[in-house]
Design a protein around this motif. Sequence first.
Motif, PDB file in Angstrom:
ATOM      1  N   MET A 136      74.834  46.714  31.288  1.00 25.92           N
ATOM      2  CA  MET A 136      74.015  47.117  30.144  1.00 25.92           C
ATOM      3  C   MET A 136      72.571  47.393  30.526  1.00 25.92           C
ATOM      4  N   GLY A 137      72.308  47.540  31.783  1.00 27.16           N
ATOM      5  CA  GLY A 137      70.947  47.683  32.272  1.00 27.16           C
ATOM      6  C   GLY A 137      70.188  48.893  31.767  1.00 27.16           C
ATOM      7  N   PHE A 138      70.858  49.964  31.472  1.00 27.20           N
ATOM      8  CA  PHE A 138      70.158  51.182  31.076  1.00 27.20           C
ATOM      9  C   PHE A 138      70.473  51.625  29.652  1.00 27.20           C
ATOM     10  N   GLU A 139      70.980  50.701  28.849  1.00 28.69           N
ATOM     11  CA  GLU A 139      71.311  51.023  27.462  1.00 28.69           C
ATOM     12  C   GLU A 139      70.063  51.016  26.579  1.00 28.69           C
ATOM     13  N   ILE A 177      67.990  49.926  23.296  1.00 25.29           N
ATOM     14  CA  ILE A 177      67.985  48.710  22.493  1.00 25.29           C
ATOM     15  C   ILE A 177      68.247  49.101  21.045  1.00 25.29           C
ATOM     16  N   ASP A 178      69.462  48.848  20.602  1.00 23.31           N
ATOM     17  CA  ASP A 178      69.864  49.122  19.238  1.00 23.31           C
ATOM     18  C   ASP A 178      70.947  48.128  18.852  1.00 23.31           C
ATOM     19  N   SER A 179      71.545  48.315  17.703  1.00 19.03           N
ATOM     20  CA  SER A 179      72.558  47.370  17.235  1.00 19.03           C
ATOM     21  C   SER A 179      73.792  47.362  18.135  1.00 19.03           C
ATOM     22  N   ASN A 180      74.102  48.498  18.778  1.00 20.34           N
ATOM     23  CA  ASN A 180      75.232  48.534  19.705  1.00 20.34           C
ATOM     24  C   ASN A 180      74.991  47.648  20.917  1.00 20.34           C
ATOM     25  N   LEU A 181      73.765  47.666  21.442  1.00 16.99           N
ATOM     26  CA  LEU A 181      73.433  46.823  22.587  1.00 16.99           C
ATOM     27  C   LEU A 181      73.507  45.348  22.212  1.00 16.99           C
ATOM     28  N   GLY A 214      62.694  41.484  23.156  1.00 20.15           N
ATOM     29  CA  GLY A 214      61.793  42.554  23.545  1.00 20.15           C
ATOM     30  C   GLY A 214      62.157  43.142  24.891  1.00 20.15           C
ATOM     31  N   ARG A 215      61.475  44.223  25.192  1.00 24.89           N
ATOM     32  CA  ARG A 215      61.702  44.920  26.460  1.00 24.89           C
ATOM     33  C   ARG A 215      60.352  45.302  27.032  1.00 24.89           C
TER      34      ARG A 215
END
Length: 142
Positions: free
Chosen positions: A63-66, A68-72, A100-101
């Motif tokens: 999941m490193g490059f996904e 940030i949303d509800s799917n993640l 956060g990111r």
Amino acid sequence: MASNIQSFLGTGWGFPPTFDKVSNGVRMSSDMKDIEESIWLILGTIPGERIMQPEFGCDLRKMGFERIDSNLVSSLNHVIYHALLNFEPRVNFTGADVLGRDDADGILTIQINYTIISTNTRHNIVYPFYLVEGTNLSAAAI
């Protein structure tokens, strides 16, 4: 082992493994510290990394490059739930949230909420998932 520490929540080698010169053995951790170190170890291990236990770990790296949303958040909850269900029987996973990111440092901060089964107490840890290779390893942040 260094000593005969008895704890109803469990006792094991400290992580990362270090040796105590005073007791001439391995540093042990018990109770909450042992559970937290176990969760850090599970989350920081990529499945297939351990030769004798190839299923051990949590596949957060995929999941490193996904975005940030509800799917993640849903995928994080699914992956962490199954990892803790399979490898940490002392806790019930109650959910994970992305706090956060930081793209400059390549860090995705995840709050992991869980309940210790035997004491029915709620706890959480904040896990810094490093998105960029070559930055601090998640296990080194302990």
